[in-house]
Enzyme design. Structure first.
Site, PDB file in Angstrom:
ATOM      1  N   CYS A   1     -13.573 -68.320  26.354  1.00 37.44           N
ATOM      2  CA  CYS A   1     -14.254 -68.438  27.645  1.00 37.44           C
ATOM      3  C   CYS A   1     -13.706 -67.292  28.489  1.00 37.44           C
ATOM      4  O   CYS A   1     -13.733 -66.148  28.045  1.00 37.44           O
ATOM      5  CB  CYS A   1     -14.032 -69.812  28.268  1.00 37.44           C
ATOM      6  SG  CYS A   1     -12.326 -70.429  28.218  1.00 37.44           S
TER       7      CYS A   1
ATOM      8  N   ASP B   1     -10.326 -67.456  30.297  1.00 38.38           N
ATOM      9  CA  ASP B   1      -8.887 -67.442  30.020  1.00 38.38           C
ATOM     10  C   ASP B   1      -8.527 -67.987  28.652  1.00 38.38           C
ATOM     11  O   ASP B   1      -7.433 -67.746  28.154  1.00 38.38           O
ATOM     12  CB  ASP B   1      -8.143 -68.241  31.098  1.00 38.38           C
ATOM     13  CG  ASP B   1      -8.300 -67.612  32.473  1.00 38.38           C
ATOM     14  OD1 ASP B   1      -7.854 -66.472  32.644  1.00 38.38           O
ATOM     15  OD2 ASP B   1      -8.874 -68.269  33.362  1.00 38.38           O
TER      16      ASP B   1
END
Length: 648
Positions: A422, A424
């Protein structure tokens, strides 16, 4: 591997009424007229504060005066709060009124410890008990100056993380002595004043050591690693390469240290691609990481491109690599403008980029807030379906589940390795990686396997539990709070509904995990990363949740479990096959409870199953003995009877 496709979901099961591990069940034990919201509550307070209020202050070690009162007063003994090892009473207030939204005002004794709020009234039969860990409290507000019948009263409104609110009143003139509000905020939010969480004080001893559940090397060896393409590495042993990754990771063999450092530098927070799971037959893998920092100028990193090529080459069954970006395409573009971004198919040869269009943490947080408004305390029966639909909660569950099924199918059917990220790599990435592994690998559907899955994909890979849950932090409006883990557990529950015999654990197991996500009784979900947990000596200073669960496995075992070894589950992700988890989200409403707790039925079924299995084994021995006797009498070595192979 065999493929199991879900049939229509069975009728909804009702849950046990409990707050596991919090001393005893949290009970609102009487049915009655439903209330409305805050205005109704204020009116009820005004109507009931004429009740005589009195209180007594009790120091931490319980005063001698209170001991005399306790020994001579059976009511006081009945209202006394049970304590855990290491737990201490801080305040006891008599004649406090709990404003229950379901049965109205209840007068009783409120006991505040450094772990829980315990309210008990012996006016009713059976006694009414409320047992609430302070860790579930998100916001505590004091309502001062409530007038009624010439008396002035204080009110407390407590907003909880577990889909309920609590409201109390007590006499204002006693507030100065008791400091109920001050004590409550002090012990509910210790992190805000640099004090340790209660888990550091909890001293229960269990026969099973939960901290030994997860051994990363043993888990990777179970998967058949290391092999010629993948190695178990200690390159991050000091958490210097990536401080949110575990000390032990699996990465491609023959990657130079200098190249790895450049790959880590090119990925957000240094979260370079590492292996989560490998298919036992095809060698297709699930690899997780964070977004590449390509930025608005489409910056490239040859070492990163080569690294992903190496991952693809490790799977001889496919000459493609699928990169699943969990985000919405528009959000990924916005991140790219800020220095993040995603892999370009032109830069990463033979790679396919797929956006899964999963919403971010802020959208999920708002969705849960809307859901709470719909289900607590009043349910509008006439608009139930439309109100649930308006929260979009089930739609977001559907999107997440669909993404996990898509990933799993790419690995299983297309025999293609996948990379998932995604922004992080610690929220949606953890959700998707663990859900797809649950779909693919039957080991993770056992009690121990699921514990290993959480320890590995959520805890060791740095899901920020402290930030997302807000353990002991009074900043309830923090933008980084989000029910990401709750959403994942909901998805697991949805799969168990469609495959009720495929999971060794029952619903109580999932409810217990969620209750102790917030309780701060155990150290399992504390802090944001392995590095922080090592620094805080969590394994030596706290108790593992798995110690509690694994010491009483019969409570959490599914009596219908069948070990579908090497079977892949394919849950149906259309909305008509999904349902609201009433037994979690609406469990505080007494009208939603079963007359007999479902976990009690499960235990009875487990007992029946054990008896039947014992009879089967006895019959097998009888058949075997008869076969041996018959063979001996006939003196015929060619005549034999095979034992019956039956399991219950």
């Amino acid at each position: 591997m065999d493929r199991l496709v879900s049939s229509d979901s069975l009728a909804a099961k009702k849950p046990p009424r409990l707050a596991p591990g919090s001393g005893q069940a949290s009970v609102e034990s009487q049915d009655g007229p439903a209330g409305s919201h805050v205005e109704w509550c204020k009116q009820l307070i005004a109507a009931t504060i004429s009740t005589h209020h009195s209180a007594s202050v009790v120091p931490e070690d319980i005063s001698k005066d209170y001991r005399v009162l306790r020994d001579g007063n059976k009511v006081a003994q009945m209202e006394e709060a049970p304590l855990f090892p290491g737990e201490a009473i801080k305040t006891i207030a008599k004649d406090v009124t709990y404003i229950c939204p379901f049965i109205g005002a209840i007068s009783g004794t409120l006991t505040l410890t450094d772990y829980k709020l315990y309210f008990k009234s012996v006016e009713r039969e059976p006694p009414f008990t409320l047992d609430v860990p302070l860790g579930v409290m998100s916001r505590i507000e004091q309502i001062a100056g409530l007038q009624g019948h010439g008396a002035s009263s204080c009110g407390l409104e407590i907003v909880c993380k577990d889909m309920r609110n609590l409201r109390f009143t007590y006499k204002q003139e006693e507030h100065g002595k008791l400091e109920i509000f001050e004590n409550l905020t002090h012990f509910a939010f210790p992190v805000s004043i640099n004090l340790p969480l209660f888990a550091m004080k909890y001293k229960e001893n269990f026969p099973v050591q939960g901290w030994k559940v997860y051994d990363p090397v043993a888990e990777y060896k179970r998967q058949g690693l290391p092999n010629e393409s993948w190695t178990i590495s200690k390159v991050n042993s000091n958490y210097e390469l990536c401080d949110t990754y575990p000390a032990i990771v699996v990465m491609p063999t023959n990657v130079k240290d200098d190249d790895l450092c450049k790959v880590a530098a090119f990925r957000t927070s240094g979260r370079f691609p590492v292996l989560s799971w490998i298919h036992p037959e095809t060698q297709a893998t699930i690899t997780r990481c964070s977004q590449p920092m390509v930025g608005p100028n489409d910056k490239r990193c040859k070492e990163d491109e080569k690294y992903l090529q190496t991952i693809m080459d490790a799977n001889a069954q496919s000459h493609k690599l699928t990169i699943f970006d969990a985000r919405q395409n528009s959000v990924a573009d916005a991140n790219k403008a800020k220095g993040g971004g995603y892999e370009s198919e032109s830069a990463y040869s033979n790679a396919e980029l797929v956006f899964l269009e999963i919403h971010n943490i802020h959208v999920i947080r708002e969705s849960l807030r809307k859901l709470k408004d719909v289900v607590y305390p009043v349910i509008d029966e006439s608009k139930w379906l439309s109100n649930i639909d308006s929260t979009h909660w089930l739609e977001y569950i559907r999107i997440l589940l669909a993404g996990a099924v898509r990933m799993a199918d790419k690995v299983e059917s297309a025999k293609t390795s996948v990379v998932i990220h995604c922004s992080d790599g610690w929220d949606r990435t953890s959700q998707l990686a663990s859900l797809s592994m649950l779909i693919l690998d039957s080991f993770y559907r056992t009690i121990k396997g699921f514990e290993v899955l959480l320890e590995k994909e959520w805890l060791s890979f740095g899901h920020r539990f402290a930030v997302r849950v807000g353990h002991g932090d009074e900043n309830h409006a923090a933008a980084d709070r989000s029910p990401i883990f709750l959403q994942f557990i909901d998805c697991v529950w949805q799969i168990t509904r469609q495959f009720p015999a495929a999971f060794e654990f029952n619903e109580l197991f999932l409810l217990t995990i969620l209750d102790h996500l917030y309780s701060c009784l155990f150290g399992t979900f504390l802090f944001n990363s392995d590095q922080q947990r090592v620094k805080e000596e969590v394994q030596t200073k706290t108790v593992s949740l798995w110690s509690y669960i694994n010491s009483q496995l019969e409570e959490f075992t599914n009596p219908f479990y069948v070990n579908y070894e090497n079977h892949v589950l394919y849950p149906v992700t259309s909305l008509r096959h999904l349902e609201l988890w009433v037994n979690y989200y609406v469990r505080w409403n007494p009208r939603m409870r079963p007359q007999v707790p479902i976990h009690q039925n499960s235990k009875e079924l487990l007992g029946i199953r054990a008896e039947l299995q014992k009879k089967v084994e006895e019959l097998q021995r009888e058949v075997s003995n008869l076969a041996m006797s018959s063979s001996s009498e006939r003196a015929s070595p060619t005549h034999s009877v095979s034992p019956v192979q039956t399991t219950v």
